[in-house]
Write an enzyme that holds these catalytic residues in place. Structure first.
Site, short mmCIF file in Angstrom:
data_model
loop_
_atom_site.label_atom_id
_atom_site.label_comp_id
_atom_site.label_asym_id
_atom_site.label_seq_id
_atom_site.Cartn_x
_atom_site.Cartn_y
_atom_site.Cartn_z
N ASP A 65 3.27 13.03 4.32
CA ASP A 65 2.80 12.99 2.95
C ASP A 65 1.52 12.45 3.09
OD1 ASP A 65 4.21 11.53 0.08
OD2 ASP A 65 2.18 11.02 0.58
N SER A 66 0.57 12.90 2.23
CA SER A 66 -0.87 12.90 2.28
C SER A 66 -1.37 11.42 2.19
CB SER A 66 -1.72 13.57 1.34
OG SER A 66 -1.92 12.98 0.14
N SER A 67 -0.53 10.47 1.72
CA SER A 67 -0.78 9.06 1.81
C SER A 67 -0.82 8.45 3.29
CB SER A 67 0.16 8.10 1.23
OG SER A 67 0.41 8.47 -0.27
N THR B 252 -1.34 16.06 -2.43
CA THR B 252 -2.37 15.78 -3.39
C THR B 252 -2.93 14.57 -3.25
OG1 THR B 252 -0.86 15.43 -5.21
CG2 THR B 252 -1.38 17.74 -5.06
N ASP B 253 -2.22 13.59 -2.92
CA ASP B 253 -3.00 12.06 -3.26
C ASP B 253 -4.04 12.01 -2.44
OD1 ASP B 253 -0.57 11.68 -4.50
OD2 ASP B 253 0.71 10.68 -3.02
N THR C 249 3.89 17.49 -1.30
CA THR C 249 4.80 18.03 -1.89
C THR C 249 5.09 19.36 -1.94
OG1 THR C 249 4.42 16.12 -3.44
CG2 THR C 249 5.57 18.03 -4.48
#
Ligand SMILES: NC(=O)C[C@H](N)C(=O)O
Length: 641
Positions: free
Chosen positions: A122-124, A154-155, A54
């Site tokens: 996106d860290s996912s 952050t995930d 993000t």
């Protein structure tokens, strides 16, 4: 994910350092004086590895947050609190690295380069391959930077932080992973504070760990978990206090830092075992599910049991499946489902698992336990028993087994404080920061390793600095007692600390020609740093003075013997000019280039010829004469080859 490099290797290589070394520095100092500006400041260099998340996202037409390639650095350059354009352009030119503006509190300029990955994730979507890539990039650029910041979603940030903490072995520099809940360029974003604090910490503090900075805390990465989807304090470190708190000042708890105590240099372990998984118990879990989970190719399982490590005592069927798996060599690590605390074996229900061959993971977070299992299982040099035992041992400060080691809790400082009638925590802290370095240094000068040990027991941080930012290791390298140096290194002393004058312990060992110590420091990851031309200058001075021992010291420390000084002269030029035969022989035998020309176009042999150094001339290769015939038919010698 790969590197979409917004910088090239040359941007952080020594060549780049060369472009603003001594010569430029001196010119700059003069220029700055003439326009009444401050002289060049103390600087710390940071590499930012921007993986996505993000923090760098922007909103698309539908208002959804998406990562945007090649926009982050361009935007940073526009924000005066992220980039001091005036200073940067004066210092590096228009396309140089980014520079943070100075603050009143931090008297160190933070210079940073951003390495952007492609695609931004996106860290996912992060995978083990991405962890390996990040670790390899840190390894590749390790010597060129004082610290590293990884920008990450952050995930899954805590998984990456945990994995990196194990993969980066014998780490000597600060690695901070951060991200944010809102994009950095949004109004009211937490990204700005997180990024700025991370940069300052990575540039200015020696905390040789993989850390996570979020909100106002710097935490040990492998102790963190994401706990909130909305709060700016999105990460907690439930079983380990923060390493630092960022208020008006950054307060580091140096005693909490986990320092590698091995005599080896930094390296990266890039193999991880992928046959691992997390299994969370729940009431009425079926035996079939457990059985299926434990089927090959699974090699390691993190079991999240209840409370302090408990398993239903009426489920012999499941316990039997665990026992069969551990008999096959599967490593099952027991951790708690609770956010805080760890497993112990105070209940019968917990003992059952032990008897089935399950290993205790104490108070590890699920992220740390899984990443550690993947790391430990990939260590081909360890047998299964060693791997099980490593899972129960703290190797990067990731777990507390039993009672933490007792420090003698500042008794010494307390006693002095009482006699001086000091009482506030700040005064105590200040007294400790004065007393300990002085006592450590005195112990080093007296070659008293027992005293060093007991000071550590009293809570002294072995890399604590005095007013000149010198550590006990600096002093020991000057004193020249190899035993004390080895002792300090084994106690976790850091080889990269720079004193007020930019000297590292390696610089001190060279200045004192302690060849055995230079070798030991190199073994532990020390390297020459700073301006290559300045090193060239020092070798030229040594060559002119006939100081062969010093030339040897530089050679052992890994200096390039052909390194030029500001006038493009090398040590060989000076050795030839002053007819120092042993130095010429040493330099030639060790690969110094005899054909380099100085600013006037002279090779070392030209200089020997000019001063009539006949012995030197015999050793140096004759120069290919660049003869030219002028219009009158006269033969002249041209400049250069
Ligand atoms: N705040 C964030 O960064 C969340 C985002 N989904 C990520 O992990 O990449």
């Amino acid at each position: 994910m790969s590197r979409a490099s917004t910088i090239t290797k040359d941007d952080f290589s020594d060549n780049h350092v060369n472009s603003y070394d001594t010569g430029d520095h001196e010119t700059r100092m003069r220029r700055n004086k003439s326009v009444g500006q401050l002289p060049m400041e103390n600087e710390g260099r940071v590499l930012v590895l921007y993986t996505g998340g993000t923090i760098g996202m922007t909103r698309n037409e539908s208002g959804v947050l998406v990562p945007t390639a090649n926009a982050f650095v361009k935007n940073l350059r526009k924000y005066p609190h992220m980039h001091d354009r005036k200073y940067a352009e004066e210092r590096f030119g228009a396309m140089g690295p980014l520079v943070l503006p100075n603050t009143n509190i931090q008297n160190r300029r933070v210079i940073y380069n951003v390495l952007e990955y492609s695609p931004l994730r996106d860290s996912s979507n992060m995978t083990i391959d991405d962890w390996i890539l990040i670790a390899s990039d840190i390894e590749e650029s390790y010597e060129y930077f004082d610290g590293f910041v990884v920008l990450h979603g952050t995930d899954t940030l805590s998984y990456t932080a945990s994995a990196l903490s194990f993969m980066l072995e014998s780490l000597g520099k600060t690695v901070v992973i951060t991200g944010s809940q809102l994009p950095i360029f949004d109004t009211r974003s937490d990204g700005l504070d997180n990024f700025l604090a991370s940069l300052v910490i990575a540039a200015s503090y020696n905390i040789p760990e993989v850390c996570v900075f979020f909100g106002t805390h710097l935490m040990r990465g492998n102790r963190t978990s994401k706990v909130s989807t909305a709060s700016f304090e999105a990460f907690h470190s439930p079983n380990s206090p923060p390493l630092a708190d960022a208020g008006i000042e950054i307060q580091v708890d140096y005693r909490a830092i986990f320092r590698p105590c091995t005599l080896e240099k930094f390296h990266v372990h890039t193999m991880l075992n992928r046959n691992v998984g997390l299994l969370r118990l729940f009431p009425s879990i079926t035996c079939d599910l457990v059985k299926a989970f434990l089927q090959p190719p699974i090699e390691g399982v993190v079991l999240q049991s209840y409370g302090a490590g408990n398993m239903p005592s009426n489920r012999a069927d499941i316990v039997e499946e665990f026992r069969k798996a551990t008999d096959r060599g599967v490593i099952i690590v027991n951790i708690t489902q609770c956010t805080e605390g760890g497993v112990s074996h105070i209940y019968e229900t917990g003992k059952l698992l032990l008897e089935a061959g399950v290993t205790s993971g104490f108070d590890m977070t699920p992220e740390a336990a899984l990443a550690k299992l993947s790391y430990v299982l990939s260590k081909t040099e360890w047998d299964t028993e060693t791997k099980r035992s490593m899972m129960q041992t703290s190797i990067r400060g990731e777990l507390t087994a039993g009672r933490p080691p007792t420090l003698q809790d500042w008794d010494l400082v307390d006693a002095v404080a009482r006699s001086l009638h000091l009482s506030s925590p700040d005064e105590l802290q200040e007294l400790g920061s004065v007393l300990f370095p002085a006592m450590l240094n005195a112990a080093v000068v007296n070659h008293d390793v027992q005293k060093l040990e007991s000071l550590k027991g009293y809570g002294a941080d072995i890399s604590q600095t005095n007013a000149d930012r010198r550590t006990a290791l600096h002093i020991a390298c000057c004193e020249g007692d190899l035993r004390v140096v080895r002792y300090l290194l084994k106690m976790g002393a850091n080889v990269h600390m720079q004193d007020r004058f930019g000297h590292t312990p390696l610089t001190d060992a060279i200045d004192n020609d302690r060849h055995d110590i230079i070798k030991l420091l190199l073994q532990c990851g020390a390297h020459l740093h700073g301006s290559a031309r300045l090193i060239g200058d020092e070798m030229c001075i040594a060559a002119a003075a006939g100081n062969l021992t010093r030339i040897c010291s530089f050679h052992i420390a890994g200096a390039d013997l052909s390194q030029e000084n500001v006038s493009r002269r090398t040590a060989l030029h000076f050795a030839a000019l002053h007819n120092h035969i042993p130095i010429i022989e040493f330099l030639l035998n060790n690969g110094a280039d005899p054909n380099l020309t100085d600013m006037l176009g002279h090779t070392p042999s030209d200089l020997a010829e000019l001063v009539g150094a006949t012995n030197a001339l015999k050793l140096l290769p004759a120069r290919k004469l660049n003869l030219k015939q002028n219009s009158t038919g006269e033969i002249t010698r041209g400049q250069g080859d």
